[in-house]
Design an enzyme around this catalytic site. Structure first.
Site, PDB file in Angstrom:
ATOM      1  N   GLU A 115       0.836  -1.200  -0.022  1.00  0.00           N
ATOM      2  CA  GLU A 115       0.046  -0.061   0.086  1.00  0.00           C
ATOM      3  C   GLU A 115       0.749   1.273  -0.008  1.00  0.00           C
ATOM      4  O   GLU A 115       0.235   2.415  -0.263  1.00  0.00           O
ATOM      5  CB  GLU A 115      -0.997   0.028   1.220  1.00  0.00           C
ATOM      6  CG  GLU A 115      -1.934  -0.944   0.995  1.00  0.00           C
ATOM      7  CD  GLU A 115      -2.911  -0.822  -0.367  1.00  0.00           C
ATOM      8  OE1 GLU A 115      -3.573   0.345  -0.651  1.00  0.00           O
ATOM      9  OE2 GLU A 115      -2.855  -1.511  -1.205  1.00  0.00           O
ATOM     10  N   ASP A 168      10.740  14.309 -32.803  1.00  0.00           N
ATOM     11  CA  ASP A 168       9.628  13.388 -32.218  1.00  0.00           C
ATOM     12  C   ASP A 168       8.150  14.197 -32.010  1.00  0.00           C
ATOM     13  O   ASP A 168       8.176  15.485 -31.944  1.00  0.00           O
ATOM     14  CB  ASP A 168      10.189  13.203 -30.930  1.00  0.00           C
ATOM     15  CG  ASP A 168      11.222  12.328 -30.595  1.00  0.00           C
ATOM     16  OD1 ASP A 168      11.225  11.487 -31.489  1.00  0.00           O
ATOM     17  OD2 ASP A 168      11.679  12.021 -29.801  1.00  0.00           O
TER      18      ASP A 168
HETATM   19  C1  9D3 Z   1      -5.725   2.006  -1.245  1.00  0.00           C
HETATM   20  C2  9D3 Z   1      -5.182   2.686  -2.637  1.00  0.00           C
HETATM   21  N1  9D3 Z   1      -3.961   1.827  -2.878  1.00  0.00           N
HETATM   22  C3  9D3 Z   1      -4.596   0.910  -3.884  1.00  0.00           C
HETATM   23  C4  9D3 Z   1      -5.748   1.211  -4.755  1.00  0.00           C
HETATM   24  C5  9D3 Z   1      -2.998   2.759  -3.306  1.00  0.00           C
HETATM   25  C6  9D3 Z   1      -1.792   2.217  -4.175  1.00  0.00           C
HETATM   26  C7  9D3 Z   1      -0.781   1.866  -3.583  1.00  0.00           C
HETATM   27  C8  9D3 Z   1       0.331   1.063  -4.334  1.00  0.00           C
HETATM   28  C9  9D3 Z   1      -2.206   1.859  -5.488  1.00  0.00           C
HETATM   29  C10 9D3 Z   1      -1.063   1.464  -6.327  1.00  0.00           C
HETATM   30  C11 9D3 Z   1      -0.071   1.156  -5.650  1.00  0.00           C
HETATM   31  C12 9D3 Z   1       1.094   0.652  -6.397  1.00  0.00           C
HETATM   32  N2  9D3 Z   1       1.466   1.422  -7.715  1.00  0.00           N
HETATM   33  C13 9D3 Z   1       2.575   2.221  -7.635  1.00  0.00           C
HETATM   34  O1  9D3 Z   1       3.418   1.948  -6.800  1.00  0.00           O
HETATM   35  C14 9D3 Z   1       3.119   2.992  -8.615  1.00  0.00           C
HETATM   36  C15 9D3 Z   1       2.120   3.770  -9.585  1.00  0.00           C
HETATM   37  C16 9D3 Z   1       0.719   3.462 -10.120  1.00  0.00           C
HETATM   38  O2  9D3 Z   1       0.061   2.900  -9.426  1.00  0.00           O
HETATM   39  N3  9D3 Z   1       0.099   4.168 -11.067  1.00  0.00           N
HETATM   40  C17 9D3 Z   1       0.962   5.083 -11.466  1.00  0.00           C
HETATM   41  N4  9D3 Z   1       2.349   5.285 -11.600  1.00  0.00           N
HETATM   42  C18 9D3 Z   1       2.830   4.696 -10.415  1.00  0.00           C
HETATM   43  S1  9D3 Z   1       4.487   4.984  -9.914  1.00  0.00           S
HETATM   44  C19 9D3 Z   1       4.275   3.572  -8.908  1.00  0.00           C
END
Ligand code: 9D3
Length: 253
Positions: A115, A168
């Site tokens: 998370e 580009d």
């Molecule tokens: C409670 C909300 N969580 C899940 C819905 C938050 C959450 C934590 C960790 C959502 C995604 C993540 C993992 N994502 C990343 O580490 C991440 C990410 C992404 O999910 N979208 C766009 N860029 C990035 S950079 C790292």
């Protein structure tokens, strides 16, 4: 350029970094990519990298002490570097950010999982926080790959002048015009005559106008950042496209 990538899934990163332009850039020594397993810096016998959140709630939080030990390790090996946390809370990534990062010598990319990370790691060790877009990934690894790929191709040593940044899509701010190759006729559809004419002034004009039309249709949000030369404006007016463009550009503010 040195890329240090800190992750609990180093295997996930191997294949995309070992093909095509990135592979060649590595082989020619323009970039070095080092994957470090965060788990190697866990402090207990179970190699714990995450724990339950204080205050309760769903999911796990990556431990600040373990992440910090991993960052200190790569700094000892490769120098200070610019520490980037990949997270959904980061600043939005785009070509301007890629260009900014491409001017650095050493990027340390920290891939979150679960998370999120303990806030004290962010406060003490992180210089920059980046998201690659508004969709949910399972972790930061693919985001780190996006950064390595987009930054590497901007390094002056890596791309020849043929495919220079000049040409580009995003440097001009317009979408690319449609392209055609052989055969001349395919599925009952011909290549536009002008492209076979050999008249380069007309070809350039055709490509410019189809770029503009494509951008108006699909990505009008890009137009506020585009500047047109007086000759282009004259042409756009003649084609009846200019009022539409002005309308889109006015949405900037
Ligand atoms: C409670 C909300 N969580 C899940 C819905 C938050 C959450 C934590 C960790 C959502 C995604 C993540 C993992 N994502 C990343 O580490 C991440 C990410 C992404 O999910 N979208 C766009 N860029 C990035 S950079 C790292």
């Amino acid at each position: 350029m040195i890329f240090d990538i800190l992750t609990i899934f180093p295997e996930l990163l191997d294949s995309p970094l070992n093909e095509s332009i990135i592979r060649r850039a590595r082989e020619q020594g323009h970039i070095r990519i080092k994957n470090t397993n965060i788990r190697d810096f866990a402090l207990d016998k179970h190699a714990t990298t995450d724990d339950r959140p204080f205050g309760g709630g769903e999911g796990m939080v990556m431990k600040a002490d373990v992440l910090q030990a991993a960052v200190h390790h790569v700094r000892n090996e490769n120098g200070p570097g610019h520490v980037i946390l990949l997270s959904p809370q980061g600043r939005p990534y785009n070509q301007a950010v890629a260009e900014e990062l491409s001017r650095r010598k050493h990027l340390i990319l920290v891939c979150g999982r679960y998370e999120g990370v303990d806030e004290r790691f962010r406060a003490n060790c992180v210089d920059d926080e980046i998201s690659i877009g508004d969709y949910i990934l399972t972790g930061g690894e693919l985001a780190a790959m996006v950064i390595v790929d987009s930054v590497t191709r901007l390094l002056p040593e890596v791309l020849g002048c043929a495919d220079s940044a000049e040409q580009d899509t995003f440097s001009r701010g317009l979408l690319k015009h449609p392209q055609y190759t052989r055969p001349r006729e395919y599925a009952g559809q011909d290549v536009p005559d002008v492209l076979l004419s050999g008249n380069h002034a007309q070809i350039d004009e055709f490509r410019f106008l189809t770029s503009v039309r494509q951008t108006l249709e699909r990505r009008p949000d890009l137009l506020p950042a585009v500047t047109f030369t007086p000759a282009e404006i004259k042409l756009l007016k003649k084609q009846g496209l200019y009022t539409e463009i002005i309308k889109q550009q006015a949405k900037k503010t």
